[in-house]
Design a protein around this motif. Sequence first.
Motif, short mmCIF file in Angstrom:
data_model
loop_
_atom_site.label_atom_id
_atom_site.label_comp_id
_atom_site.label_asym_id
_atom_site.label_seq_id
_atom_site.Cartn_x
_atom_site.Cartn_y
_atom_site.Cartn_z
N ARG A 244 54.45 -100.49 59.46
CA ARG A 244 54.97 -99.20 59.00
C ARG A 244 53.94 -98.13 59.30
N VAL A 245 54.33 -96.86 59.10
CA VAL A 245 53.40 -95.76 59.39
C VAL A 245 53.44 -94.72 58.28
N ARG A 246 52.26 -94.19 57.96
CA ARG A 246 52.13 -93.01 57.10
C ARG A 246 51.05 -92.12 57.71
N TYR A 247 51.11 -90.83 57.37
CA TYR A 247 50.20 -89.85 57.97
C TYR A 247 49.45 -89.11 56.86
N PHE A 248 48.13 -89.06 56.97
CA PHE A 248 47.31 -88.39 55.97
C PHE A 248 46.25 -87.52 56.65
N LEU A 249 46.06 -86.33 56.09
CA LEU A 249 44.97 -85.44 56.50
C LEU A 249 43.81 -85.67 55.55
N PRO A 250 42.71 -86.29 56.01
CA PRO A 250 41.61 -86.62 55.10
C PRO A 250 40.88 -85.38 54.60
N PRO A 251 40.24 -85.47 53.45
CA PRO A 251 39.49 -84.32 52.93
C PRO A 251 38.46 -83.82 53.95
N GLY A 252 38.50 -82.53 54.23
CA GLY A 252 37.58 -81.95 55.19
C GLY A 252 38.00 -82.13 56.63
N GLY A 253 39.10 -82.83 56.87
CA GLY A 253 39.57 -83.07 58.23
C GLY A 253 40.35 -81.89 58.78
N LYS A 254 40.69 -81.99 60.05
CA LYS A 254 41.41 -80.90 60.73
C LYS A 254 42.86 -81.24 61.02
N ALA A 255 43.18 -82.52 61.15
CA ALA A 255 44.55 -82.92 61.49
C ALA A 255 44.84 -84.28 60.87
N PRO A 256 46.12 -84.57 60.62
CA PRO A 256 46.46 -85.87 60.04
C PRO A 256 46.14 -87.01 61.00
N LEU A 257 45.86 -88.16 60.43
CA LEU A 257 45.73 -89.41 61.17
C LEU A 257 46.95 -90.27 60.87
N GLY B 52 43.59 -88.40 51.49
CA GLY B 52 43.84 -86.97 51.56
C GLY B 52 45.30 -86.61 51.35
N VAL B 53 45.73 -85.52 51.99
CA VAL B 53 47.09 -85.00 51.82
C VAL B 53 48.03 -85.70 52.79
N GLU B 54 49.16 -86.13 52.27
CA GLU B 54 50.11 -86.84 53.13
C GLU B 54 51.01 -85.85 53.87
N TYR B 55 51.28 -86.17 55.13
CA TYR B 55 52.24 -85.45 55.95
C TYR B 55 53.40 -86.39 56.27
N GLU B 56 54.55 -85.82 56.56
CA GLU B 56 55.71 -86.60 56.96
C GLU B 56 56.35 -85.97 58.19
N GLN B 57 57.19 -86.76 58.85
CA GLN B 57 58.00 -86.22 59.93
C GLN B 57 59.38 -86.85 59.85
N SER B 58 60.37 -86.15 60.37
CA SER B 58 61.75 -86.62 60.25
C SER B 58 62.17 -87.47 61.44
N GLU B 59 61.41 -87.42 62.51
CA GLU B 59 61.77 -88.16 63.72
C GLU B 59 60.55 -88.91 64.23
#
Length: 221
Positions: A100-113, A79-86
């Motif tokens: 390492r870590v990355r954050y993605f909001l899956p298609p049809g989801g409500k919040a990033p994992l 899905g759509v990737e999210y990022e954070q600065s801290e």
Amino acid sequence: SFSSYIRDYDFSVLLPAVSEHATSLTIPDDFGDLHGNLFQRFLDSDAYQRKFTASPVICISVSTSKTYRRTENHHPVLGVEYEQSEYSLTDEYFRKMGLRVRYFLPPGGKAPLAYYFQGDLLGDYSVLQLIGTISTMETFQKIYRPEIYNMNAAAAAVYQPKLDEQDYSRTQIGYDREERSQLAKKQGFYAAEHLIEPHGAALAQWVAAHPADLSHGGGTL
């Protein structure tokens, strides 16, 4: 598993103890070193490598203490990737596990994992493996944290998860978060009594003599 017990010791016994008389949360410099070192040795072991050809992907909830921003990057499965600065304390804890870590909001989801991994998250795993990871964790999080993962509206472009969110739907499956918190304390105190206290000096020497490899975790967060 050892991971669950030592993690519960770190977060439910050690942190409250060192922060008890402080004005804010106090993080020891060596916080997570033992757990991270043991985890990496487990991945390097013959027992693990005989059964698994790839390193694990650990998928959990994003942190309620951080703000996430949507990027233009989109993956057809994740899905759509999210990022954070801290980065959060949990992110740092996983870094000491070599992840390492990355954050993605899956298609049809409500919040990033949040996905913790070694290597290439997008290239090292099959579509089926990624779908299985998303399906399992999103289903669990809808039950465990419906305020975040079963909101009535999807996360905005700038999003901070909140456990006091009111606009969400409950599932028909109950999960006692207080009971899980009490279990964490019980496991943590058990680890303290049977491992940390009687063998702490030897474990500290072992960690010092065999430092964990942090290169997979992308350096200091």
